[in-house]
Scaffold this motif. Structure first.
Motif, short mmCIF file in Angstrom:
data_model
loop_
_atom_site.label_atom_id
_atom_site.label_comp_id
_atom_site.label_asym_id
_atom_site.label_seq_id
_atom_site.Cartn_x
_atom_site.Cartn_y
_atom_site.Cartn_z
N ILE A 261 -11.55 20.25 -0.12
CA ILE A 261 -10.64 19.59 -1.05
C ILE A 261 -10.79 18.09 -0.88
N ASP A 262 -11.04 17.39 -1.98
CA ASP A 262 -11.21 15.94 -1.95
C ASP A 262 -9.87 15.28 -2.22
N LEU A 263 -9.23 14.79 -1.17
CA LEU A 263 -7.98 14.05 -1.30
C LEU A 263 -8.24 12.58 -1.02
N ASP A 264 -7.49 11.73 -1.67
CA ASP A 264 -7.67 10.28 -1.53
C ASP A 264 -6.35 9.65 -1.08
N ALA A 265 -6.42 8.90 0.02
CA ALA A 265 -5.27 8.18 0.53
C ALA A 265 -5.27 6.76 -0.02
N SER A 266 -4.11 6.25 -0.37
CA SER A 266 -3.99 4.91 -0.94
C SER A 266 -2.69 4.29 -0.47
N VAL A 267 -2.58 2.98 -0.66
CA VAL A 267 -1.31 2.29 -0.44
C VAL A 267 -1.11 1.32 -1.60
N ILE A 268 0.10 1.29 -2.12
CA ILE A 268 0.46 0.42 -3.23
C ILE A 268 1.45 -0.62 -2.73
N ALA A 269 1.16 -1.89 -2.97
CA ALA A 269 2.02 -2.99 -2.54
C ALA A 269 2.89 -3.44 -3.71
N TYR A 270 4.19 -3.67 -3.43
CA TYR A 270 5.15 -4.04 -4.46
C TYR A 270 5.89 -5.32 -4.06
N GLY A 271 6.35 -6.04 -5.08
CA GLY A 271 7.20 -7.19 -4.90
C GLY A 271 8.66 -6.80 -4.93
N PRO A 272 9.58 -7.78 -4.79
CA PRO A 272 11.01 -7.48 -4.73
C PRO A 272 11.57 -6.89 -6.01
N ASP A 273 10.87 -7.08 -7.13
CA ASP A 273 11.34 -6.50 -8.39
C ASP A 273 10.70 -5.15 -8.65
N ARG A 274 10.07 -4.56 -7.63
CA ARG A 274 9.36 -3.28 -7.72
C ARG A 274 8.14 -3.36 -8.63
N GLY A 275 7.69 -4.56 -8.90
CA GLY A 275 6.45 -4.72 -9.66
C GLY A 275 5.25 -4.59 -8.75
N LYS A 276 4.20 -3.91 -9.21
CA LYS A 276 3.00 -3.72 -8.40
C LYS A 276 2.31 -5.06 -8.17
N VAL A 277 1.96 -5.33 -6.90
CA VAL A 277 1.20 -6.52 -6.54
C VAL A 277 -0.29 -6.17 -6.45
N ASP A 278 -0.62 -5.05 -5.79
CA ASP A 278 -2.01 -4.61 -5.66
C ASP A 278 -2.01 -3.21 -5.07
N SER A 279 -3.16 -2.55 -5.09
CA SER A 279 -3.29 -1.24 -4.47
C SER A 279 -4.62 -1.17 -3.73
#
Length: 407
Positions: A261-279
Motif C-alpha cells: 500500500i502506497d501511503l504518503d505522509a505530509s505536513v501542512i503549515a497554517y497561519g493564525p487565520d487557519r490559512g495555508k502557508v505551505d505544505s
C-alpha cells in the motif's frame, strides 16, 4: 476571530464579556513583559474586583473585565482575560464559550472569539489585550487548562496557597450519630472566611465524578507519553519549552499479506487565520527555509520502523506559522481499513529518544487521515494533539480544508 489572530483596538476603554451556556467565573491578569504578575494585586476577579486600570463587573450578559488602556501602568505589557467553570468536575466539552470585546463607553462590538474544539479543559485563557507599537490590540488565544483557574494563576505567578489541613476533632465520650458529608464547595470559588485576610487560596475540591478520568494536558517531565485520540501533550520538559529539532515518524503495515500500500505522509503549515502557508510532502521535500524537511516517498510500507519521517526545527518555524497538521494519504486509493499498525511518533532528532507516540486504532474505509497537530501557544511553547480523524482525500491538496478545520 480565530486562534492567534489579532485586531487593533479603536477604543481606549474596552469591556470583555465571556458567556457560555453554563456559569463561568471570568478574571483578568495584568502581566509584565516577562509574562508574570507583579504581585497578587494584579489578579482581578469577583473577590478582588479592582486593579490598576482593570476592573471586574457583572452584567446581564455575564461577567465582564473592563480594561482602561490609558490607566494601565506602563510596566504592564498585556491583560489576559480568563474563564473557568463554576461547577465542580465540569469541563468545557460540549460548550462554546464566547469572548466579546466591546467599546466600554459606546457599547459597539469590536471583536468576538469562540475557542474551537474544547474538551477536558476546566479553565481557558480566552483573549489578551496587549500593547503594540504605541497602541493596543486584542488577540484571540483559546489556551485551555485542565487544572482550573488555579493552574492559570500559578502559570502567571500568582501565589496560590494550598488549603490548610484541618485538625482532627477530639474523641467524644460516646460514638456520635453519623454525620452527613459537607456540601461540596464550587470549584475555583475562592472567598476567604469572614475576618480573614484574602489570600488567593482555593478551597478543597469536591470528589471527582465516577467514570473514566479526563485526559487533560500532560508534559514530558515523566518521559515518553503515549497519547490517546484527542489528548494533548505540551512539549515542555522540566519547565522549559522544547525548542530543538524533532522528527515526526509515521509508519504503517499492509493489513493483507502480499498487498503493498502506497501511503504518503505530509505536513501542512497554517497561519493564525487557519490559512495555508505551505505544505511539505514527497513532491516538496523542504519548506519554510528548510525548517521542515521530508525524508522522501515510501511506496510500500514494507520494513520495520518509520516509513516516512518529517523533520521539524521548532526554533526555525517562522512566527507567521502557528499550526502544523500531519497527515497520511492513500495515493493509490486503497482504504485505511486495509492498513494495520498505523502510528505517528515524535522523537528528539539529536538523541533519537521517543517523546510522544500515538497508535491509531479503528481505521475507517477512507483514503486520508489527520494523525496529529502541533499548535504554537501564545507563550511560545508547542503542543501536540493526537487527531486520528479520517477523510476522503488521496493527496495532501485534499487535506488542506479538513486539516484547517481541525486546528
Amino acid at each position: 476571530m480565530t486562534p492567534g489572530s489579532n485586531l487593533p483596538l479603536t477604543a481606549a476603554r474596552v469591556a470583555v464579556t465571556v458567556t457560555a451556556p453554563v456559569r463561568l467565573d471570568v478574571s483578568g491578569l495584568l502581566l509584565t513583559a516577562g509574562g508574570k504578575v507583579r504581585s497578587d494585586d494584579d489578579f482581578v476577579f469577583y473577590n478582588q474586583p479592582a486593579g490598576a486600570g482593570v476592573s471586574h463587573g457583572t452584567t446581564p450578559a455575564g461577567d465582564t473585565i473592563t480594561v482602561d488602556t490609558a490607566a494601565v501602568p506602563a510596566d504592564i505589557d498585556k491583560v489576559v482575560i480568563t474563564a473557568s467553570l463554576d461547577a465542580p468536575g465540569a469541563t468545557f466539552a460540549g460548550t462554546e464559550p464566547t469572548g466579546t470585546v466591546r467599546d466600554a463607553d459606546g457599547g459597539a462590538v469590536l471583536a468576538a472569539f469562540t475557542p474551537p474544539q474544547l474538551g477536558a479543559e476546566t479553565a481557558l485563557v480566552v483573549v489578551e489585550v496587549y500593547r503594540r507599537g504605541g497602541g493596543w490590540k486584542v488577540r484571540a488565544v483559546g489556551q485551555g487548562y485542565a487544572d482550573g483557574l488555579a493552574g492559570i494563576a500559578t502559570d502567571f505567578g500568582v501565589s496560590v496557597e494550598e488549603p490548610a489541613t484541618p485538625a482532627a476533632p477530639a474523641a467524644p465520650p460516646a460514638p456520635p450519630a453519623p454525620q452527613a458529608p459537607p456540601a461540596p464547595v464550587p470549584q475555583d470559588q475562592w472567598a476567604p472566611p469572614a475576618g480573614a485576610p484574602a489570600p488567593l487560596a482555593p478551597p478543597p475540591q469536591a470528589p471527582a465524578p465516577a467514570g473514566p478520568p479526563a485526559t487533560g494536558k500532560v508534559n514530558l517531565d515523566k518521559g515518553r507519553v503515549s497519547l490517546q485520540k484527542n489528548q494533548t501533550v505540551s512539549l515542555v520538559k522540566d519547565g522549559r519549552p522544547l525548542l530543538s529539532t524533532v522528527r515526526m515518524g509515521l509508519g504503517w503495515e499492509p493489513a493483507r499479506r502480499g498487498r503493498s500500500i502506497d501511503l504518503d505522509a505530509s505536513v501542512i503549515a497554517y497561519g493564525p487565520d487557519r490559512g495555508k502557508v505551505d505544505s511539505c510532502y514527497f513532491g516538496k521535500l523542504r519548506i519554510l527555509d528548510a525548517a521542515i524537511q521530508h525524508s522522501g516517498d515510501n511506496l510500500t510500507g514494507d520494513g520495520a520502523g518509520d516509513d516516512e519521517v518529517i523533520t521539524v526545527h521548532l526554533g526555525g518555524i517562522p512566527p507567521e506559522v502557528t499550526g502544523l497538521v500531519f497527515t497520511v494519504n492513500s495515493f493509490s486509493g486503497q482504504k485505511f481499513s486495509d492498513v494495520a499498525k498505523a502510528y505517528c511518533r515524535l522523537t528528539d532528532a539529536q538523541t533519537g529518544e521517543e517523546l510522544v507516540r500515538f497508535d491509531l486504532t479503528g481505521a475507517e474505509p477512507r483514503t486520508g487521515v489527520m494523525m496529529a497537530k502541533l499548535i504554537r501557544q501564545y507563550s511560545g511553547e508547542w503542543e501536540m494533539t493526537a487527531l486520528g480523524s479520517f477523510v476522503d482525500a488521496r493527496t495532501v491538496r485534499g487535506m488542506v480544508k479538513p486539516a484547517a478545520a481541525a486546528l
